[in-house]
Design an enzyme around this catalytic site. Structure first.
Site, PDB file in Angstrom:
ATOM      1  N   ARG A 201     -11.817  18.259  24.010  1.00  0.00           N
ATOM      2  CA  ARG A 201     -11.318  17.596  22.794  1.00  0.00           C
ATOM      3  C   ARG A 201     -10.852  18.618  21.767  1.00  0.00           C
ATOM      4  O   ARG A 201     -11.573  19.552  21.434  1.00  0.00           O
ATOM      5  CB  ARG A 201     -12.462  16.746  22.216  1.00  0.00           C
ATOM      6  N   ARG A 210      -6.599  11.814  21.486  1.00  0.00           N
ATOM      7  CA  ARG A 210      -7.813  12.529  21.881  1.00  0.00           C
ATOM      8  C   ARG A 210      -8.229  12.179  23.303  1.00  0.00           C
ATOM      9  O   ARG A 210      -8.030  11.036  23.739  1.00  0.00           O
ATOM     10  CB  ARG A 210      -8.955  12.247  20.911  1.00  0.00           C
ATOM     11  N   ASP A 213     -13.387  10.411  22.257  1.00  0.00           N
ATOM     12  CA  ASP A 213     -13.948  10.286  20.911  1.00  0.00           C
ATOM     13  C   ASP A 213     -15.212   9.454  21.035  1.00  0.00           C
ATOM     14  O   ASP A 213     -15.191   8.408  21.677  1.00  0.00           O
ATOM     15  CB  ASP A 213     -12.921   9.570  20.015  1.00  0.00           C
ATOM     16  N   ASP A 215     -18.287   7.867  18.597  1.00  0.00           N
ATOM     17  CA  ASP A 215     -18.815   7.670  17.243  1.00  0.00           C
ATOM     18  C   ASP A 215     -20.121   6.892  17.293  1.00  0.00           C
ATOM     19  O   ASP A 215     -20.320   6.049  18.174  1.00  0.00           O
ATOM     20  CB  ASP A 215     -17.811   6.862  16.400  1.00  0.00           C
TER      21      ASP A 215
HETATM   22  N1  ATP Z   1     -20.889   7.442  12.350  1.00  0.00           N
HETATM   23  C1  ATP Z   1     -20.216   8.550  12.713  1.00  0.00           C
HETATM   24  N2  ATP Z   1     -20.003   8.843  14.019  1.00  0.00           N
HETATM   25  C2  ATP Z   1     -19.312   9.955  14.367  1.00  0.00           C
HETATM   26  N3  ATP Z   1     -18.818  10.854  13.498  1.00  0.00           N
HETATM   27  C3  ATP Z   1     -19.003  10.611  12.192  1.00  0.00           C
HETATM   28  C4  ATP Z   1     -19.699   9.458  11.740  1.00  0.00           C
HETATM   29  N4  ATP Z   1     -19.752   9.488  10.387  1.00  0.00           N
HETATM   30  C5  ATP Z   1     -19.134  10.601  10.005  1.00  0.00           C
HETATM   31  N5  ATP Z   1     -18.659  11.289  11.089  1.00  0.00           N
HETATM   32  C6  ATP Z   1     -17.940  12.560  10.957  1.00  0.00           C
HETATM   33  O1  ATP Z   1     -16.582  12.359  11.205  1.00  0.00           O
HETATM   34  C7  ATP Z   1     -16.071  13.598  11.663  1.00  0.00           C
HETATM   35  C8  ATP Z   1     -14.712  13.405  12.285  1.00  0.00           C
HETATM   36  O2  ATP Z   1     -14.856  12.694  13.464  1.00  0.00           O
HETATM   37  P1  ATP Z   1     -13.647  12.529  14.433  1.00  0.00           P
HETATM   38  O3  ATP Z   1     -12.925  13.811  14.628  1.00  0.00           O
HETATM   39  O4  ATP Z   1     -14.171  11.841  15.678  1.00  0.00           O
HETATM   40  O5  ATP Z   1     -12.722  11.574  13.548  1.00  0.00           O
HETATM   41  P2  ATP Z   1     -11.717  10.514  14.010  1.00  0.00           P
HETATM   42  O6  ATP Z   1     -12.170   9.975  15.332  1.00  0.00           O
HETATM   43  O7  ATP Z   1     -10.342  11.064  13.924  1.00  0.00           O
HETATM   44  O8  ATP Z   1     -11.906   9.359  12.928  1.00  0.00           O
HETATM   45  P3  ATP Z   1     -12.998   8.235  12.886  1.00  0.00           P
HETATM   46  O9  ATP Z   1     -14.346   8.893  12.736  1.00  0.00           O
HETATM   47  O10 ATP Z   1     -12.584   7.430  11.692  1.00  0.00           O
HETATM   48  O11 ATP Z   1     -12.903   7.463  14.175  1.00  0.00           O
HETATM   49  C9  ATP Z   1     -17.135  14.077  12.615  1.00  0.00           C
HETATM   50  O12 ATP Z   1     -17.113  15.479  12.774  1.00  0.00           O
HETATM   51  C10 ATP Z   1     -18.400  13.608  11.948  1.00  0.00           C
HETATM   52  O13 ATP Z   1     -19.004  14.662  11.235  1.00  0.00           O
HETATM   53  N1  PH2 Z   2      -6.919   1.514  19.487  1.00  0.00           N
HETATM   54  C1  PH2 Z   2      -7.523   2.594  18.950  1.00  0.00           C
HETATM   55  N2  PH2 Z   2      -7.040   3.136  17.858  1.00  0.00           N
HETATM   56  C2  PH2 Z   2      -7.671   4.209  17.311  1.00  0.00           C
HETATM   57  C3  PH2 Z   2      -8.824   4.743  17.893  1.00  0.00           C
HETATM   58  C4  PH2 Z   2      -9.309   4.137  19.057  1.00  0.00           C
HETATM   59  O1  PH2 Z   2     -10.353   4.569  19.654  1.00  0.00           O
HETATM   60  N3  PH2 Z   2      -8.630   3.061  19.579  1.00  0.00           N
HETATM   61  N4  PH2 Z   2      -9.457   5.773  17.311  1.00  0.00           N
HETATM   62  C5  PH2 Z   2      -9.052   6.270  16.173  1.00  0.00           C
HETATM   63  C6  PH2 Z   2      -9.836   7.306  15.486  1.00  0.00           C
HETATM   64  O2  PH2 Z   2     -11.078   7.394  15.969  1.00  0.00           O
HETATM   65  C7  PH2 Z   2      -7.811   5.851  15.524  1.00  0.00           C
HETATM   66  N5  PH2 Z   2      -7.185   4.752  16.169  1.00  0.00           N
END
Ligand code: ATP
Ligand code: PH2
Length: 275
Positions: A201, A210, A213, A215
């Site tokens: 990643r 990506r 991902d 979360d």
């Molecule tokens: N609940 C959570 N789960 C995962 N990461 C989180 C969470 N809350 C905050 N973060 C922070 O968000 C940062 C960015 O995450 P990431 O690069 O996956 O963002 P993204 O996938 O582009 O956006 P999003 O988190 O909105 O899906 C991580 O390094 C982490 O520190």
């Molecule tokens: N459909 C879809 N859209 C996204 C996704 C994802 O997992 N699925 N993740 C994002 C940032 O985490 C931004 N947009």
């Protein structure tokens, strides 16, 4: 919740910073509060339905003697972990470790450390929109399943979704999973980052393409805010690609801040016309 208490279990062991403590050993006392559902045993009067406290005492004695740590914190932490991993029905343990013969050189009664450790339930959302999406996801899930402090992983169906937010990118494969873990929220996040890294990643564009991902959506009923972690996930209520697979796993789980169930949040998102 029900619990069984063990107090003053005397164990001779070799924990301590000083060389002579490690060499000579001393008496420690273990006090455990073991949180288990006792109702079945309470009704049946069968030992097989109960947590056998005699066996637990033997286990604690053997495990506590088998290591030699500098700190009572480490000795206590390790024993909590071993208990929770050994006895599946144990949901939480509160352990107080007494060291009344600690080499303090002053008159004192006791020195102790007390810890509470438990299994936590978390829901994760995951997605991929680069390369072999399914393979990245499956490898990531496998890594999660193999973590020694994670158990009971349940995965939703995978679904193809249109990109949300930054739309000029390939379609995603998304899903959610449930797990039980002894990892604390920040430890779980750090582990998920490792899993993402193993999928090669790169963080280039926010919300951009990506390979993988992952979360944290929910962690118990906790509301948690730190510099790099917000739980519940701050945007989950606006994301159909999270709510749809999540509703498969826990439709009635109530968002601890918004007060609505996952199913209600999904219905709301789906009622908003998509352009
Ligand atoms: N609940 C959570 N789960 C995962 N990461 C989180 C969470 N809350 C905050 N973060 C922070 O968000 C940062 C960015 O995450 P990431 O690069 O996956 O963002 P993204 O996938 O582009 O956006 P999003 O988190 O909105 O899906 C991580 O390094 C982490 O520190
Ligand atoms: N459909 C879809 N859209 C996204 C996704 C994802 O997992 N699925 N993740 C994002 C940032 O985490 C931004 N947009």
């Amino acid at each position: 919740m029900d619990y069984i208490t063990i107090t003053g279990l005397k164990v001779f062991a070799h924990h301590g910073v000083l060389e002579e403590e490690k060499k000579n050993g001393q008496d420690f006392y273990l006090n455990a509060k073991l949180f288990v559902d006792c109702h079945k045993a309470g009704v049946s009067d069968e030992l097989r339905d109960a947590l056998n406290y005699a066996e637990v005492c033997q286990f604690m004695t053997d495990e506590f003697k088998s290591d030699s740590y500098d700190l009572i914190e480490k000795a206590c932490e390790e024993l909590c972990r071993k208990l929770l991993l050994r006895y599946e029905q144990l949901e939480k343990v509160e352990l107080k470790l007494d060291k009344p013969h600690a080499p303090i050189g002053l008159p004192f009664e006791n020195v102790s450390v007390t810890m509470e450790r438990a299994w936590h339930r978390a829901y994760l959302s995951f997605g991929s929109n680069m390369g072999d999406k399914k393979a990245y996801i499956e490898k990531g899930i496998q890594e999660i399943k193999e973590h020694p402090l994670i158990r009971n992983v349940k995965v939703s169906q995978l679904l193809e979704t249109k990109p949300y937010g930054y739309v000029d990118q390939d379609v995603f494969l998304n899903g959610c999973l449930f797990l039980e873990t002894l990892l604390l929220p920040e430890e779980l996040l750090a582990f998920l980052h490792e899993v993402e890294q193993h999928a090669d990643r790169k963080r280039v564009i926010v919300w951009g393409p990506r390979t993988l991902d992952m979360d944290i959506v929910f962690y118990d009923r906790e509301v948690y805010d730190s510099e790099d972690l917000i739980i519940p996930h701050v945007d989950m209520q606006n994301r159909e690609f999270v709510l749809k697979p999540l509703a498969e796993l826990c439709p009635n789980y109530r968002h601890p801040i918004l007060g609505q169930t996952v199913k209600q949040l999904l219905d709301q998102v789906q009622s908003i016309p998509q352009e």
